[in-house]
Design a protein around this motif. Structure first.
Motif: not given
Ligand code: Q0Z
Length: 277
Positions: A154-165
């Protein structure tokens, strides 16, 4: 309406540009749908999910358009939602060790690439919640993904958003539930994107079908814990000598009645309001 997807216990329909998610009264144990429905289960899970979406609206926006603007035949057990571009990852947060997380820890000392301290056992609370995503397999079982593998999808930025959300939804939900006598051992979330790239929480949230709910007052580390909702019917099914393969046995009325009341009880504990049976 056009049926877009049919799951074990839910259906998804298209209504113009919207989707309508419909929860049935079907119940699955050991991944097998029982021949006997649990009256009210579809309504209670839908209303609980709507309640959580409301509680969590400040953590992450969600796909809900309306819990009432749905066809009358599905009243109370359907949600009108925005159609999103779904992300191909099951976003799981775990606060306790159970299920596939326990299996992975026993094999490797880690879950989805996240190392955990040695010496943990079944039912133990983790030092802090962990993000343990998996693939979304169309059939068969989901496979664990590392964070880097999610980033590859999904790309690094979306992956980071997924993890934090995912972790923030879990923390908020588990903390509120624990105050009301329910431990949420783990939960599976699904997210999608709006056309402008906004991340949205989709599907159902923090229901007993998407999460492991344990009664706090009987939680014990070091062994298996009881499912708040399904334990009674599971125990009954095994007591018949059932081998966990299709077909499952027809369930007696009194077992269905106890199970139905467990769902109403969990709704009342969490929301503080009796379920309108
Ligand atoms: C959810 C699923 C169900 C079977 C697709 N807002 C959305 N936008 C696009 N797709 C979905 C959603 Cl929720 C979507 N699923 C899971 C739900 C029955 C499968 F009710 N699949």
């Amino acid at each position: 309406m056009e049926l877009v997807h049919s799951g074990k216990v839910r259906e998804l329909y298209a209504d113009g540009v919207d989707l309508i998610m419909v929860a049935s009264d079907r119940i699955s144990v050991y991944d097998v749908v029982l021949p006997t429905p649990v009256p009210g289960k579809g309504r209670v899970l839908t209303q609980l999910s709507l309640w959580w979406f409301g509680q969590l609206g400040d953590v992450v926006p969600n796909h809900v358009i309306s819990g009432t603007d749905v066809p009358a035949k599905w009243a109370g057990r359907a949600i009108r939602c925005r159609r999103l571009q779904m992300l191909p990852v099951e976003c799981i947060a775990r606060g306790y060790l159970a299920g596939l997380g326990l299996a992975s820890y026993r094999e490797t000392g880690a879950i989805s690439g996240v190392p955990l301290p040695p010496g943990l056992g079944e039912g133990d609370r983790l030092p802090e919640p962990v993000f343990t995503p998996t693939t979304k397999a169309a059939a068969g079982h989901d496979e664990p993904l590392t964070f880097d593998e999610v980033a590859g999808l999904v790309g690094g930025p979306v992956a980071a958003e997924l993890r934090s959300a995912t972790l923030e939804v879990y923390r908020r939900g588990a903390s509120l539930a624990a105050d009301r006598g329910v431990l949420i051992a783990d939960t599976k979330l699904e997210f999608g994107l709006l056309a402008d790239g906004t991340l949205m929480l989709a599907d159902e949230v923090l229901t007993p079908d998407s999460s492991r709910f344990w009664p706090a007052d009987s939680w014990k580390p070091g062994g298996p814990n009881f499912s708040f909702d399904k334990q009674y019917v599971r125990n009954w099914a095994l007591s018949t000598g059932w081998d966990k393969k299709e077909p499952a046995p027809v369930v007696p009325d009194e077992v269905i009645e106890v199970t139905r009341n467990r769902y109403f009880d969990v709704y009342q504990r969490l929301t503080g309001t009796p379920f309108p049976a």
